[in-house]
Motif scaffolding. Structure first.
Motif, PDB file in Angstrom:
ATOM      1  N   ARG A  69       0.846  -1.190   0.000  1.00 12.73           N
ATOM      2  CA  ARG A  69       0.000   0.000   0.000  1.00 12.73           C
ATOM      3  C   ARG A  69       0.886   1.246   0.000  1.00 12.73           C
ATOM      4  NH1 ARG A  69      -2.920  -1.079   4.276  1.00 12.73           N
ATOM      5  NH2 ARG A  69      -4.891  -1.768   3.387  1.00 12.73           N
ATOM      6  N   LEU A  70       0.843   2.000  -1.111  1.00 13.67           N
ATOM      7  CA  LEU A  70       1.612   3.228  -1.242  1.00 13.67           C
ATOM      8  C   LEU A  70       0.778   4.405  -0.757  1.00 13.67           C
ATOM      9  CD1 LEU A  70       3.098   2.743  -4.837  1.00 13.67           C
ATOM     10  CD2 LEU A  70       4.066   1.993  -2.636  1.00 13.67           C
ATOM     11  N   ALA A  71       1.418   5.342  -0.056  1.00 10.56           N
ATOM     12  CA  ALA A  71       0.738   6.546   0.421  1.00 10.56           C
ATOM     13  C   ALA A  71       1.473   7.779  -0.084  1.00 10.56           C
ATOM     14  CB  ALA A  71       0.678   6.559   1.952  1.00 10.56           C
ATOM     15  N   VAL A  72       0.721   8.826  -0.402  1.00 11.81           N
ATOM     16  CA  VAL A  72       1.357  10.053  -0.887  1.00 11.81           C
ATOM     17  C   VAL A  72       2.170  10.670   0.241  1.00 11.81           C
ATOM     18  CG1 VAL A  72      -0.473  10.458  -2.578  1.00 11.81           C
ATOM     19  CG2 VAL A  72      -0.645  11.475  -0.310  1.00 11.81           C
ATOM     20  N   LEU A  73       3.174  11.440  -0.120  1.00  7.58           N
ATOM     21  CA  LEU A  73       4.138  11.940   0.857  1.00  7.58           C
ATOM     22  C   LEU A  73       3.511  12.812   1.940  1.00  7.58           C
ATOM     23  CD1 LEU A  73       7.120  12.814  -1.506  1.00  7.58           C
ATOM     24  CD2 LEU A  73       7.084  11.049   0.260  1.00  7.58           C
ATOM     25  N   ASP A  74       2.566  13.668   1.554  1.00  5.92           N
ATOM     26  CA  ASP A  74       2.035  14.625   2.521  1.00  5.92           C
ATOM     27  C   ASP A  74       0.703  14.202   3.134  1.00  5.92           C
ATOM     28  OD1 ASP A  74       0.577  14.882   0.236  1.00  5.92           O
ATOM     29  OD2 ASP A  74       0.665  17.069   0.126  1.00  5.92           O
ATOM     30  N   ASP A  75       0.224  13.017   2.804  1.00  7.48           N
ATOM     31  CA  ASP A  75      -1.053  12.564   3.360  1.00  7.48           C
ATOM     32  C   ASP A  75      -1.090  11.036   3.395  1.00  7.48           C
ATOM     33  OD1 ASP A  75      -3.616  12.056   4.177  1.00  7.48           O
ATOM     34  OD2 ASP A  75      -4.602  13.265   2.633  1.00  7.48           O
ATOM     35  N   PRO A  76      -0.742  10.435   4.531  1.00  7.38           N
ATOM     36  CA  PRO A  76      -0.688   8.968   4.626  1.00  7.38           C
ATOM     37  C   PRO A  76      -2.038   8.290   4.470  1.00  7.38           C
ATOM     38  CG  PRO A  76      -0.450   9.963   6.798  1.00  7.38           C
ATOM     39  CD  PRO A  76      -0.376  11.082   5.803  1.00  7.38           C
ATOM     40  N   TYR A  77      -3.137   9.074   4.496  1.00  6.77           N
ATOM     41  CA  TYR A  77      -4.460   8.491   4.316  1.00  6.77           C
ATOM     42  C   TYR A  77      -4.843   8.381   2.839  1.00  6.77           C
ATOM     43  CZ  TYR A  77      -5.108   9.118   9.325  1.00  6.77           C
ATOM     44  OH  TYR A  77      -4.962   9.055  10.694  1.00  6.77           O
ATOM     45  N   ARG A  78      -4.120   9.075   1.983  1.00  7.75           N
ATOM     46  CA  ARG A  78      -4.356   8.961   0.541  1.00  7.75           C
ATOM     47  C   ARG A  78      -3.409   7.897   0.010  1.00  7.75           C
ATOM     48  NH1 ARG A  78      -3.195  14.491  -1.973  1.00  7.75           N
ATOM     49  NH2 ARG A  78      -3.664  13.302  -3.896  1.00  7.75           N
ATOM     50  N   ARG A  79      -3.920   6.729  -0.242  1.00  7.24           N
ATOM     51  CA  ARG A  79      -3.060   5.600  -0.564  1.00  7.24           C
ATOM     52  C   ARG A  79      -3.727   4.691  -1.591  1.00  7.24           C
ATOM     53  NH1 ARG A  79      -3.500   4.248   5.793  1.00  7.24           N
ATOM     54  NH2 ARG A  79      -5.600   3.392   5.831  1.00  7.24           N
ATOM     55  N   GLN A  80      -2.901   3.841  -2.162  1.00  6.14           N
ATOM     56  CA  GLN A  80      -3.357   2.971  -3.247  1.00  6.14           C
ATOM     57  C   GLN A  80      -2.550   1.682  -3.212  1.00  6.14           C
ATOM     58  OE1 GLN A  80      -2.916   4.775  -7.089  1.00  6.14           O
ATOM     59  NE2 GLN A  80      -3.615   2.976  -8.221  1.00  6.14           N
ATOM     60  N   TRP A  81      -3.226   0.580  -3.557  1.00  7.50           N
ATOM     61  CA  TRP A  81      -2.545  -0.701  -3.635  1.00  7.50           C
ATOM     62  C   TRP A  81      -1.693  -0.770  -4.898  1.00  7.50           C
ATOM     63  CZ3 TRP A  81      -2.091  -3.822   0.330  1.00  7.50           C
ATOM     64  CH2 TRP A  81      -3.097  -3.885   1.290  1.00  7.50           C
ATOM     65  N   LEU A  82      -0.499  -1.275  -4.751  1.00  9.90           N
ATOM     66  CA  LEU A  82       0.352  -1.643  -5.884  1.00  9.90           C
ATOM     67  C   LEU A  82       0.472  -3.157  -5.837  1.00  9.90           C
ATOM     68  CD1 LEU A  82       2.294  -1.179  -8.222  1.00  9.90           C
ATOM     69  CD2 LEU A  82       4.104  -0.698  -6.535  1.00  9.90           C
ATOM     70  N   THR A  83      -0.104  -3.824  -6.824  1.00  6.08           N
ATOM     71  CA  THR A  83      -0.246  -5.272  -6.792  1.00  6.08           C
ATOM     72  C   THR A  83       0.475  -5.934  -7.957  1.00  6.08           C
ATOM     73  OG1 THR A  83      -2.424  -5.045  -5.742  1.00  6.08           O
ATOM     74  CG2 THR A  83      -1.911  -7.175  -6.741  1.00  6.08           C
ATOM     75  N   ILE A  84       1.117  -7.059  -7.675  1.00  4.88           N
ATOM     76  CA  ILE A  84       1.673  -7.909  -8.721  1.00  4.88           C
ATOM     77  C   ILE A  84       0.620  -8.971  -9.044  1.00  4.88           C
ATOM     78  CG2 ILE A  84       3.517  -9.494  -9.371  1.00  4.88           C
ATOM     79  CD1 ILE A  84       5.284  -8.220  -7.269  1.00  4.88           C
ATOM     80  N   PRO A  85      -0.053  -8.889 -10.188  1.00  2.00           N
ATOM     81  CA  PRO A  85      -1.033  -9.926 -10.540  1.00  2.00           C
ATOM     82  C   PRO A  85      -0.363 -11.293 -10.518  1.00  2.00           C
ATOM     83  CG  PRO A  85      -1.206  -8.056 -12.033  1.00  2.00           C
ATOM     84  CD  PRO A  85       0.039  -7.840 -11.229  1.00  2.00           C
ATOM     85  N   THR A  86      -0.958 -12.215  -9.782  1.00  3.56           N
ATOM     86  CA  THR A  86      -0.308 -13.502  -9.522  1.00  3.56           C
ATOM     87  C   THR A  86      -1.202 -14.672  -9.888  1.00  3.56           C
ATOM     88  OG1 THR A  86       1.048 -12.553  -7.748  1.00  3.56           O
ATOM     89  CG2 THR A  86       0.711 -14.936  -7.704  1.00  3.56           C
ATOM     90  N   HIS A  87      -0.603 -15.648 -10.566  1.00  8.64           N
ATOM     91  CA  HIS A  87      -1.295 -16.883 -10.948  1.00  8.64           C
ATOM     92  C   HIS A  87      -0.885 -17.995  -9.994  1.00  8.64           C
ATOM     93  CE1 HIS A  87      -2.795 -20.279 -13.147  1.00  8.64           C
ATOM     94  NE2 HIS A  87      -1.577 -20.764 -13.352  1.00  8.64           N
TER      95      HIS A  87
END
Length: 287
Positions: A69-87
């Motif tokens: 889960r990545l978060a923007v530098l100035d707001d740790p509540y604004r975040r997004q998953w960075l996922t490796i699609p996995t089989h």
């Protein structure tokens, strides 16, 4: 202890078919490979002399083995998953080391784009950017999700100056039974104590460790400062906000506490509860 070598996934002692175990140490952590792990997970590994990569347990979706889960530098509540699609070639029974990257080219491109998008404005970004190619190149040369996740963790540990050693559970002897297996894996390193996360303490049977003279130390991190979102966001957020020096200082301070427990407590055993007798969890490994 020798520095981890990020140029090859076979750099750890456990990579050979008949590994020569390192000399006895103090603290052991056992954890699945996580993709750019959370700060709390990184802190546990950083505090340990040995990280045993739990690679032969069941792969778990909706966990951190293939995403962060990545978060923007100035707001740790604004975040997004960075996922490796996995089989998972064997379905739900697929082991961590058997999980495959579903689309390596697309995954590499997404990682290469999202990290600078979130952290490129940080004055500390150049320190990470200069080493990131090691992880990105694995998408082209290796199809295993666990190998990329491991490399991402080793990258952060190396940047912070960790001098521990890495082994893999699939290469070490251990008996059946969840707690017994963790105890045997810890004993194989010669470590005096096992660092157990808060989740692991809910099911761990400490008597398995008592029987072999290995202490169990519940691992916790502070609740303030850089640690506020440490159980939610990738450690990248703390590193890119505070820099290597500050983050390293915080991790060293936490590690020193647990080394002191081992040094002063003899076997390193800490007073803790193993939870209700016979309790089980469906999750594959320690936390």
């Amino acid at each position: 202890m020798p520095r981890t070598n990020l140029s090859s996934t076979t750099a750890s002692t456990a990579a050979s078919s008949n590994p020569d175990l390192p000399p006895p140490g103090e603290l052991c952590a056992i954890h699945q490979p996580n993709f750019f792990p959370r700060l709390t997970t990184l802190a546990k590994l950083f505090a340990a002399d040995y990280w045993i990569i739990l690679d032969d347990v069941q792969f778990t979706r909706r966990d951190y083995q293939h995403r962060t889960r990545l978060a923007v530098l100035d707001d740790p509540y604004r975040r997004q998953w960075l996922t490796i699609p996995t089989h998972l070639p064997h379905g739900r029974r697929t082991a961590v080391r058997e999980a495959l990257i579903a689309d390596p080219v697309r995954s590499r491109r997404r990682v290469a784009q999202m990290l600078p998008q979130y952290y490129g404005a940080s004055p500390h970004w150049p320190a990470l950017r200069g080493e990131l190619a090691v992880v990105l190149d694995l998408f082209e040369t290796n199809d295993k999700t666990a190998e990329v996740a491991e490399a991402s963790t080793r990258l952060l540990l190396d940047l912070l100056g960790w001098r521990g050693q890495i082994l893999r559970s699939s290469r070490l002897p251990a008996r059946q039974g969840r707690s017994q297996r963790l105890a045997d894996l810890t004993e194989a390193t010669g470590a005096r104590s096992y660092l157990c996360g808060t989740g692991g303490m809910k099911y761990l049977k400490t008597e398995c460790f008592d029987a072999i003279g290995v202490g169990v130390i519940p691992f916790r991190t502070p609740a303030s400062g850089i640690w506020v979102h440490g159980r939610e966001n990738s450690a990248l957020n703390a590193l890119m906000r505070g820099g290597l020096e500050r983050t390293g200082y915080e991790l060293l301070a936490v590690a020193a506490r647990y080394r002191a427990v081992t040094r002063w407590g003899g076997s390193g055993r800490a007073s803790c509860s193993a939870g209700p007798a016979g309790r089980r969890s469906d999750r594959p490994g320690p936390r």
